[in-house]
Enzyme design. Structure first.
Site, mmCIF file in Angstrom:
data_model
loop_
_atom_site.group_PDB
_atom_site.id
_atom_site.type_symbol
_atom_site.label_atom_id
_atom_site.label_comp_id
_atom_site.label_asym_id
_atom_site.label_seq_id
_atom_site.Cartn_x
_atom_site.Cartn_y
_atom_site.Cartn_z
ATOM 1 N N GLY A 1 0.844 -1.193 0.000
ATOM 2 C CA GLY A 1 0.000 0.000 0.000
ATOM 3 C C GLY A 1 0.871 1.231 0.000
ATOM 4 N N GLY B 1 0.934 5.641 1.256
ATOM 5 C CA GLY B 1 0.298 6.819 1.827
ATOM 6 C C GLY B 1 0.783 8.025 1.053
ATOM 7 N N GLY B 2 0.761 9.189 1.690
ATOM 8 C CA GLY B 2 1.140 10.410 0.990
ATOM 9 C C GLY B 2 2.642 10.564 0.831
ATOM 10 N N MET B 3 3.429 9.847 1.614
ATOM 11 C CA MET B 3 4.861 10.097 1.603
ATOM 12 C C MET B 3 5.709 8.857 1.381
ATOM 13 S SD MET B 3 4.896 10.829 5.687
ATOM 14 C CE MET B 3 6.626 10.822 5.999
ATOM 15 N N VAL C 1 4.829 1.131 0.715
ATOM 16 C CA VAL C 1 5.240 0.009 1.576
ATOM 17 C C VAL C 1 5.138 -1.282 0.764
ATOM 18 C CG1 VAL C 1 4.778 -1.240 3.719
ATOM 19 C CG2 VAL C 1 4.416 1.232 3.633
ATOM 20 N N LYS D 1 9.550 0.045 3.740
ATOM 21 C CA LYS D 1 8.901 1.326 3.443
ATOM 22 C C LYS D 1 9.904 2.224 2.743
ATOM 23 C CE LYS D 1 5.988 4.717 5.479
ATOM 24 N NZ LYS D 1 4.901 4.810 6.410
ATOM 25 N N ASP E 1 1.903 11.517 14.940
ATOM 26 C CA ASP E 1 1.002 11.226 13.811
ATOM 27 C C ASP E 1 0.136 10.002 14.114
ATOM 28 O OD1 ASP E 1 -0.130 11.703 11.335
ATOM 29 O OD2 ASP E 1 1.421 10.631 10.217
HETATM 30 N N1 LIG Z 1 4.820 -3.279 8.929
HETATM 31 C C1 LIG Z 1 3.796 -3.381 8.095
HETATM 32 N N2 LIG Z 1 3.266 -4.597 7.788
HETATM 33 C C2 LIG Z 1 2.219 -4.698 6.942
HETATM 34 N N3 LIG Z 1 1.607 -3.636 6.348
HETATM 35 C C3 LIG Z 1 2.083 -2.401 6.595
HETATM 36 C C4 LIG Z 1 3.196 -2.208 7.471
HETATM 37 N N4 LIG Z 1 3.440 -0.867 7.542
HETATM 38 C C5 LIG Z 1 2.526 -0.267 6.744
HETATM 39 N N5 LIG Z 1 1.714 -1.175 6.173
HETATM 40 C C6 LIG Z 1 0.596 -0.886 5.252
HETATM 41 O O1 LIG Z 1 1.098 -0.108 4.181
HETATM 42 C C7 LIG Z 1 0.142 0.866 3.767
HETATM 43 C C8 LIG Z 1 0.796 2.217 3.555
HETATM 44 O O2 LIG Z 1 1.330 2.702 4.771
HETATM 45 P P1 LIG Z 1 1.839 4.207 4.884
HETATM 46 O O3 LIG Z 1 2.390 4.400 6.249
HETATM 47 O O4 LIG Z 1 2.731 4.526 3.730
HETATM 48 O O5 LIG Z 1 0.539 5.062 4.657
HETATM 49 P P2 LIG Z 1 -0.483 5.736 5.654
HETATM 50 O O6 LIG Z 1 -0.005 5.603 7.068
HETATM 51 O O7 LIG Z 1 -1.828 5.178 5.338
HETATM 52 O O8 LIG Z 1 -0.458 7.233 5.191
HETATM 53 P P3 LIG Z 1 0.568 8.388 5.531
HETATM 54 O O9 LIG Z 1 1.475 8.555 4.371
HETATM 55 O O10 LIG Z 1 -0.300 9.569 5.686
HETATM 56 O O11 LIG Z 1 1.314 7.989 6.773
HETATM 57 C C9 LIG Z 1 -0.958 0.869 4.812
HETATM 58 O O12 LIG Z 1 -2.093 0.267 4.236
HETATM 59 C C10 LIG Z 1 -0.457 -0.008 5.932
HETATM 60 O O13 LIG Z 1 -1.495 -0.800 6.438
HETATM 61 MG MG LIG Z 2 1.605 5.193 7.937
#
Ligand SMILES: Nc1ncnc2c1ncn2[C@@H]1O[C@H](COP(=O)(O)OP(=O)(O)OP(=O)(O)O)[C@@H](O)[C@H]1O
Ligand SMILES: [Mg+2]
Length: 324
Positions: free
Chosen positions: A31, A33-35, A38, A53, A147
């Protein structure tokens, strides 16, 4: 003429599947997010699955962000707590900042809320208590999350029916909001949600663990009602509301809960950190006590139905009706 293989920065996220980045073979995009994006990846040194990430390249170019990233990833990696995603490694390769951490199979609270709406109070309290213990442990190490939001709470299957779900907090110190709110990001750049940001973060005052108490209270409000306490049409109005407006009582959306929960939420969402609970666990404990307190008086005499057995909604596990 031979063409040089493009570095990871040049590739679109999906182009990276199958590629090797800093000792990890990228297997699948989980998935983004904005920055960051992953991925599920294979740690080739230790032959194990990790979540990798990769942060957006412009963040690596921002000195403020980069310094804090290095400092805070080190502290986060030192945190050893059952409700914090273990960070295995954080570093930089080919102009990309990356973090390798434990892969958590399951979902996150953002997806669960979007899919299922508000949670039963018992489930919401169990989840809140786990997040609270993670945050308090981080605060004891001098680390403020900054956050806390549903997307940063990963939800895995728990161990047994007494612990139906196990939640992990992730992304310590990775917020871009502080950059944006101090004018360091360019206008129009995605900053992420402002639904959980504490008044002192908005006004640029010093923050401590109590900004996480505020954000956790916003998350708990959303877990119980399906929406965060403040909903406004635009970002400016939302920032104003966090700073100056009273939060709506929780029981306006959840009249089934005792009125005492409103005072607990109001204290956790106080505009001034000194007026909030000192710790996240103090907030969740007060909320649990309030939720168990006498229900609000019925506006009509009890009927046969009212005096019947209480449905077991308090114990409903988050996994019971949800497939993963
Ligand atoms: N350790 C992990 N194991 C499994 N999935 C993960 C893990 N860390 C993040 N994810 C998944 O990856 C995706 C993207 O996470 P990310 O932190 O980039 O975005 P976010 O937290 O939704 O947004 P933002 O950029 O605003 O923080 C999310 O759907 C999250 O559930
Ligand atoms: Mg996140």
């Amino acid at each position: 003429m031979a063409t040089a293989e493009p570095g990871p920065v040049a590739g679109r996220p999906t182009d990276l599947v199958g590629r090797q980045v800093a000792g990890y073979r990228i297997e699948e995009e989980i998935g983004h997010g904005g920055m960051a994006v992953v991925y599920r990846a294979r740690d080739l040194r230790l032959d194990r699955t990790v979540a990798l990430k990769l942060l957006a390249p412009e963040l690596a170019r921002n000195t403020t962000f980069r310094l804090r990233f290095t400092r805070e990833s080190r502290v986060a990696a030192a945190l050893d707590h059952p409700h914090i995603v273990p960070v295995f490694e954080a570093g930089e390769t080919e102009g990309l900042l990356y973090i390798a951490m434990r892969y958590v199979p399951g979902s996150d609270l953002r997806h669960l809320l979007d899919r299922d709406g508000p949670l039963p109070p018992g489930t919401a309290l169990r989840i809140a208590a786990q997040i609270a213990s993670a945050l308090d442990a981080a605060h004891e190490h001098g680390l403020v999350h900054r956050d806390v939001k549903p997307g940063n709470v990963l939800v895995a299957r728990g161990t047994d029916s007494d612990h139906p779900e196990h939640v992990y907090l992730t992304d310590f110190g990775l917020t871009k909001k502080s950059l944006s709110l101090t004018g360091l990001t360019t206008v129009g750049q995605f900053v992420g949600t402002l639904d959980y940001v504490a008044p002192e973060q908005i006004s640029g005052r010093p923050v401590d663990g109590r900004c996480d108490v505020y954000a956790l209270a916003c998350v708990v409000h959303e877990l119980l009602t399906g929406h965060p306490p403040f909903r406004r049409d635009d970002d400016m109005a939302l920032l104003w509301a966090h700073q100056y407006d009273d939060p709506p009582p929780l029981t306006a959306a959840r009249p089934d809960l005792p009125a005492a929960v409103d005072a607990v939420l109001a204290r956790a969402l106080a505009k001034t950190p000194d007026d909030r609970y000192d710790s996240c666990l103090a907030f969740v404990t007060a909320l649990r006590d309030a939720a168990r307190s006498a229900p609000r008086p019925a506006s009509h005499p009890p009927t046969q139905l009212d005096s019947g057995p209480v449905p077991p909604r308090w114990a409903e596990p988050v996994f019971r009706r949800r497939a993963y």
